[in-house]
Scaffold this motif. Sequence first.
Motif, PDB file in Angstrom:
ATOM      1  N   ASP A  66       0.835  -1.218   0.000  1.00  0.00           N
ATOM      2  CA  ASP A  66       0.000   0.000   0.000  1.00  0.00           C
ATOM      3  C   ASP A  66       0.860   1.255   0.000  1.00  0.00           C
ATOM      4  N   ILE A  67       1.976   1.223   0.732  1.00  0.00           N
ATOM      5  CA  ILE A  67       2.874   2.375   0.766  1.00  0.00           C
ATOM      6  C   ILE A  67       3.448   2.648  -0.621  1.00  0.00           C
ATOM      7  N   VAL A  68       3.927   1.593  -1.279  1.00  0.00           N
ATOM      8  CA  VAL A  68       4.527   1.765  -2.603  1.00  0.00           C
ATOM      9  C   VAL A  68       3.493   2.265  -3.601  1.00  0.00           C
ATOM     10  N   ARG A  69       2.277   1.703  -3.535  1.00  0.00           N
ATOM     11  CA  ARG A  69       1.221   2.162  -4.444  1.00  0.00           C
ATOM     12  C   ARG A  69       0.926   3.648  -4.205  1.00  0.00           C
ATOM     13  N   GLY A  70       0.920   4.056  -2.941  1.00  0.00           N
ATOM     14  CA  GLY A  70       0.624   5.448  -2.607  1.00  0.00           C
ATOM     15  C   GLY A  70       1.719   6.405  -3.042  1.00  0.00           C
ATOM     16  N   ILE A  71       2.989   6.032  -2.839  1.00  0.00           N
ATOM     17  CA  ILE A  71       4.070   6.948  -3.201  1.00  0.00           C
ATOM     18  C   ILE A  71       4.280   6.980  -4.720  1.00  0.00           C
ATOM     19  N   ILE A  72       3.899   5.922  -5.413  1.00  0.00           N
ATOM     20  CA  ILE A  72       3.916   5.970  -6.879  1.00  0.00           C
ATOM     21  C   ILE A  72       2.891   6.990  -7.362  1.00  0.00           C
ATOM     22  N   LYS A  73       1.714   6.945  -6.757  1.00  0.00           N
ATOM     23  CA  LYS A  73       0.659   7.891  -7.113  1.00  0.00           C
ATOM     24  C   LYS A  73       1.077   9.321  -6.799  1.00  0.00           C
ATOM     25  N   LYS A  74       1.845   9.502  -5.735  1.00  0.00           N
ATOM     26  CA  LYS A  74       2.313  10.832  -5.341  1.00  0.00           C
ATOM     27  C   LYS A  74       3.515  11.303  -6.164  1.00  0.00           C
ATOM     28  N   LYS A  75       3.978  10.420  -7.072  1.00  0.00           N
ATOM     29  CA  LYS A  75       5.092  10.732  -7.978  1.00  0.00           C
ATOM     30  C   LYS A  75       6.399  10.982  -7.242  1.00  0.00           C
ATOM     31  N   LEU A  76       6.720  10.109  -6.290  1.00  0.00           N
ATOM     32  CA  LEU A  76       8.018  10.182  -5.656  1.00  0.00           C
ATOM     33  C   LEU A  76       9.095   9.708  -6.629  1.00  0.00           C
ATOM     34  N   ALA A  77      10.333  10.033  -6.320  1.00  0.00           N
ATOM     35  CA  ALA A  77      11.433   9.654  -7.215  1.00  0.00           C
ATOM     36  C   ALA A  77      11.800   8.185  -7.069  1.00  0.00           C
ATOM     37  N   GLY A  78      11.730   7.674  -5.852  1.00  0.00           N
ATOM     38  CA  GLY A  78      12.108   6.284  -5.619  1.00  0.00           C
ATOM     39  C   GLY A  78      12.021   5.940  -4.147  1.00  0.00           C
ATOM     40  N   LEU A  79      12.357   4.700  -3.828  1.00  0.00           N
ATOM     41  CA  LEU A  79      12.261   4.203  -2.454  1.00  0.00           C
ATOM     42  C   LEU A  79      13.521   3.411  -2.115  1.00  0.00           C
ATOM     43  N   ILE A  80      14.111   3.710  -0.936  1.00  0.00           N
ATOM     44  CA  ILE A  80      15.223   2.916  -0.401  1.00  0.00           C
ATOM     45  C   ILE A  80      14.704   2.167   0.821  1.00  0.00           C
ATOM     46  N   VAL A  81      14.785   0.857   0.771  1.00  0.00           N
ATOM     47  CA  VAL A  81      14.345   0.017   1.891  1.00  0.00           C
ATOM     48  C   VAL A  81      15.583  -0.472   2.637  1.00  0.00           C
ATOM     49  N   ASN A  82      15.662  -0.096   3.909  1.00  0.00           N
ATOM     50  CA  ASN A  82      16.779  -0.531   4.747  1.00  0.00           C
ATOM     51  C   ASN A  82      16.516  -1.966   5.208  1.00  0.00           C
ATOM     52  N   ILE A  83      17.182  -2.911   4.566  1.00  0.00           N
ATOM     53  CA  ILE A  83      16.942  -4.329   4.828  1.00  0.00           C
ATOM     54  C   ILE A  83      17.546  -4.722   6.176  1.00  0.00           C
ATOM     55  N   GLY A  84      16.721  -5.349   7.026  1.00  0.00           N
ATOM     56  CA  GLY A  84      17.192  -5.733   8.354  1.00  0.00           C
ATOM     57  C   GLY A  84      16.115  -6.462   9.129  1.00  0.00           C
ATOM     58  N   PRO A  85      16.008  -6.185  10.433  1.00  0.00           N
ATOM     59  CA  PRO A  85      15.062  -6.932  11.273  1.00  0.00           C
ATOM     60  C   PRO A  85      13.594  -6.669  10.942  1.00  0.00           C
ATOM     61  N   TYR A  86      13.268  -5.515  10.349  1.00  0.00           N
ATOM     62  CA  TYR A  86      11.863  -5.182  10.101  1.00  0.00           C
ATOM     63  C   TYR A  86      11.411  -5.575   8.693  1.00  0.00           C
ATOM     64  N   ILE A  87      12.279  -5.419   7.718  1.00  0.00           N
ATOM     65  CA  ILE A  87      11.992  -5.879   6.356  1.00  0.00           C
ATOM     66  C   ILE A  87      13.214  -6.670   5.894  1.00  0.00           C
ATOM     67  N   LYS A  88      13.062  -7.985   5.782  1.00  0.00           N
ATOM     68  CA  LYS A  88      14.190  -8.836   5.433  1.00  0.00           C
ATOM     69  C   LYS A  88      14.497  -8.789   3.938  1.00  0.00           C
TER      70      LYS A  88
END
Length: 412
Positions: A66-88
């Motif tokens: 849902d976050i990615v769908r929303g920020i795509i709609k908002k026309k963000l430049a991109g997303l950096i996901v810090n891989i670790g304990p919360y998102i593997k």
Amino acid sequence: MISCHEIINLPSLRKLTIVAGRSGLDRLVRWVHFLDLPDVIPWVQGGELLIITGIGLNGDISKLNDIVRGIIKKKLAGLIVNIGPYIKEVPQEVIALADQADFPIFELPWEVKIIEVTRELCSHIVMKQTEERSVKDFLEQLLLFPLADPEILIQRAAYYDYDLTKPHQVAIVSPTCLSEFLKAKKIKDEKSLVSFKMRFEQVVRQVLTRRGQKILHMLWGDDVVLLMPYENEQAGVNPNIIILEEVLEKFLIDIPDLAVTAGLGGRFESLQSARKSYLQAIKVLRFAELKTASKSIYAYEQLGIYKLLFEIEPEKLAMYYQEVIEPLNVYDCKHHMDMVSSLFVYFEENCNAAKTAKRLFVHRNTLDYRLKKIEEITGRSLDDPYDRLTLQLGVIVGKQLTSETGAHELRR
């Protein structure tokens, strides 16, 4: 602004891995946000590069979709996901969504400190913004005012890795029928207009970034002005025309309802001639306005007789028009006819009566009557090569004089 492609090469981001949206690496980054709220959408505006660790997801990775769908709609430049304990890892359904939207998503290892990432990204963005302001400043000095000391401009450009000692030519990328486009899109307020102009420039910038070419450019009025290095032609084709073709193709994809024309000034080797090339590019765009069956890219070298006409004083052209075509204008006004336009189309169709009648939506006999009437009014025969050339120059001059009122302002 910097592109997503540029950030991969920054020292603190060497461990960054792109996992989705590779086709969107030419997206421009306006700023960087590090947010770990459950709902980040209200806190972003567009153009940002967002960094998240996933702590705000409270263990529910499905919310990432849902976050990615929303920020795509908002026309963000991109997303950096810090891989670790919360998102593997970034889920496959999120990768598929981003790939479909050409939206870049990167994975950043947990051991990389986010504070270092944001500091370097923000410093790089500020540096690029400073460069852009400086570039616009010395482009204005180069193209819009009498050049005092070219060596200073060469040195300033070299500081940003632009070589102005080589041959160049000026190009202008200009939206046509802009007022109609803005009206159709209901762009009325100043904020929306500024946003559109930034988007217009961004399309040009994205093409240059994708090609990896250092080309000086600036937004000037409604247009983008480029100072393009003039490389040797390959197989008789100017490489700059190829670049401009890519720019116009990008406009067809990103802003399909907007008509765009590009004009190329002449080649020059001395910076003292840069302004001359700029004025030639303006004249090329004026020439494009005269054409009813227009193409997208015009070069000054290809203007033929128009190059001569553009160098003649408007007062002299007006006298010629008055002598040759004005009798037709008087007749048109008195009898509510359209002889002048008919004559222009006739010449555009290489004096082919059948094609002219078809374009004018009139019967062939009607056109024949008009042509005979034109000969009678002007006292010139369309069968005589000299008379025909005289009339043809007359209607061309008329179109040129008409376009003067709406032409781009020649900066002095």
